[in-house]
Design an enzyme around this catalytic site. Structure first.
Site, PDB file in Angstrom:
ATOM      1  N   CYS A  68       0.852  -1.192   0.000  1.00  0.00           N
ATOM      2  CA  CYS A  68       0.000   0.000   0.000  1.00  0.00           C
ATOM      3  C   CYS A  68       0.889   1.244   0.000  1.00  0.00           C
ATOM      4  CB  CYS A  68      -0.899  -0.011   1.233  1.00  0.00           C
ATOM      5  SG  CYS A  68      -1.794   1.527   1.527  1.00  0.00           S
ATOM      6  N   CYS A 145      -7.355  -0.069   8.442  1.00  0.00           N
ATOM      7  CA  CYS A 145      -6.138   0.732   8.379  1.00  0.00           C
ATOM      8  C   CYS A 145      -5.782   1.175   9.789  1.00  0.00           C
ATOM      9  CB  CYS A 145      -6.350   1.941   7.470  1.00  0.00           C
ATOM     10  SG  CYS A 145      -4.924   3.047   7.380  1.00  0.00           S
ATOM     11  N   PHE A 272      -6.986  32.261   5.115  1.00  0.00           N
ATOM     12  CA  PHE A 272      -7.229  30.874   4.718  1.00  0.00           C
ATOM     13  C   PHE A 272      -7.883  30.150   5.898  1.00  0.00           C
ATOM     14  CE2 PHE A 272      -3.369  32.406   2.606  1.00  0.00           C
ATOM     15  CZ  PHE A 272      -3.656  32.202   1.269  1.00  0.00           C
ATOM     16  N   CYS A 366       1.465  22.862   5.618  1.00  0.00           N
ATOM     17  CA  CYS A 366       1.551  21.413   5.452  1.00  0.00           C
ATOM     18  C   CYS A 366       2.674  21.034   4.502  1.00  0.00           C
ATOM     19  CB  CYS A 366       0.218  20.850   4.945  1.00  0.00           C
ATOM     20  SG  CYS A 366      -0.295  21.521   3.350  1.00  0.00           S
TER      21      CYS A 366
END
Length: 421
Positions: A68, A145, A272, A366
């Site tokens: 994965c 997961c 933002f 990020c």
């Protein structure tokens, strides 16, 4: 060609790097100090075996690790893992020519990821839901997961049930699932227009699957319960498919750093702003002007403000900050500016902050690369990086959040004496 390699260091994406005769060779899932065998093609190596394992190697917690593409670092022990993620930020700042102290990595995984996007495809005539394989368009079927919240435990099965209704139309889908206090909130993308019969079938499925809300391309088909998300003192119903910080602990950590940096500020611009994870918390201590391009997100924020007691005034403005950043005369009325842009960063807005007289800027990012680029603009304008904190809410991936606090020298001298009147 099969080669034996000695791994010397880690790359920004977690690959082990060996020095080959023609330059570096990148081998996923290998660690510094290890001697490995790899199938090498150009600068890429596919790990075949570990001849000499590193003491920093640990067993992966997911049986799909390595196949994965969701995780890159389950094989790293905690200490080298945290050093690697901090180094990503250090390297980005060094590349941009920014000198700043970088704090140790803050773990913000908490209960796990509260939102996930599954890809859905027809595989051998069956609806298959999962994640893409590493560096591939092949779909890996997911039943569970380990990095998701317990509330998302049933998400793969429910996403697959919805995909079974839609995939016969022949279009691959993205199914975004968010864990909320009201239950699972699902938004389906990629289908295109749906006729009344199909929409009715999806509504029936949402009831059978006990979903809080089901949307198609952001269009709400049914809302059985409000998909509430707590943001500080407020409860927010985000628009379908809207952005949220990946983990609740991550949002709390980032917000705490923002709040601490803005202590004493009386009027703050939150740029933002999204649905207001920072604005709603900052409003407990300051007036806030929240700016966001998405009108639906601002509606959600305004509704939360009206339903929350004890907040100072919050004003909102719908504005594309990439095309129309706030200009210095607008910025100068604030004691602090907080910005949390998408991965591309906020270069246009940061250049206006650099030209303004606003004494404090708090950048939440990020992407360490665009964070460092924007930080350089502020530093070249005379603002000083007084704190840079890497935050880990994307466990086992190469992604890392950064919070940077930048102050003009005069503001540093006044620290602890409150903001401007």
């Amino acid at each position: 060609m099969t080669e034996t390699l000695t791994i010397t260091r880690l790359g920004a994406r977690g690959d082990g790097i060996a020095e080959g005769p023609h330059g570096p060779v990148y081998v996923p899932f290998a660690l510094p100090g290890e001697v490995v065998t790899a199938d090498v093609e150009g600068e890429r190596g596919r790990l075949l075996g570990v001849e000499t394992p590193s003491p920093d190697r640990q067993a992966a917690e997911c049986p799909l690790f390595g196949h994965c593409g969701g995780c890159a670092a389950q094989h790293m022990a905690p200490l080298p893992y945290s050093r690697w993620k901090r180094d990503i930020v250090l390297r980005a700042l060094a590349h941009a020519g920014v000198e700043a102290e970088v704090s140790p990595l803050v773990d913000a995984h908490g209960a796990g990821r509260r939102r996930v996007t599954f890809h859905a495809r027809q595989v051998e005539g069956k609806a298959t839901v999962g994640f893409m394989a590493a560096r591939s368009h092949a779909l890996v079927r997911i039943e569970s997961c380990p990095v998701l919240t317990p509330g998302l435990a049933s998400a793969p099965q429910k996403a697959r049930a919805l995909a079974g209704l839609l995939l016969p139309r022949g279009k691959p889908l993205d199914i975004q699932v968010t864990d909320t206090s009201g239950g699972l909130d699902i938004d389906i993308r990629g289908l295109g227009k749906a006729d009344d019969r199909l929409r009715a079938a999806l509504v029936d499925a949402a009831r059978a699957l006990d979903l809080a809300r089901l949307s198609l391309h952001g269009d709400i088909l049914i809302e059985r319960r409000p998909p509430l998300v707590t943001m500080g003192p407020a409860a927010v119903v985000p628009p379908p498919g809207s952005f949220l910080q990946a983990t609740a602990a991550g949002e709390e950590t980032l917000a705490a750093l923002v709040m601490e940096a803005c202590t004493g500020a009386r009027h703050v611009a939150d740029l933002f702003t999204g649905c207001g994870p920072f604005a709603l918390r900052l409003a407990r201590q300051a007036k806030v002007h929240a700016v966001e391009n998405g009108a639906e997100a601002l509606v959600a924020l305004q509704r939360a403000v009206r339903n929350t007691q004890g907040l100072k005034p919050v004003t909102t403005e719908a504005r594309d900050l990439f095309r129309r950043p706030l200009l210095p005369p607008e910025l100068d009325r604030f004691d602090a500016v907080v910005l949390d842009p998408p991965r591309a960063g906020a270069e246009a807005q940061v250049r206006q902050i650099a030209l303004s007289r606003v004494p404090l800027a708090v950048s939440v990012s990020c992407d360490p690369g665009t964070f460092a680029r924007d930080a350089r603009i502020l530093v070249e304008a005379g603002m000083q990086p007084i704190r840079v904190v890497p935050v880990d809410q994307f466990r086992y991936t190469h992604h890392v959040e950064v919070v940077g606090v930048f102050a003009r020298p005069t503001q540093q001298k006044k620290k602890g004496k409150g903001g401007r009147s």
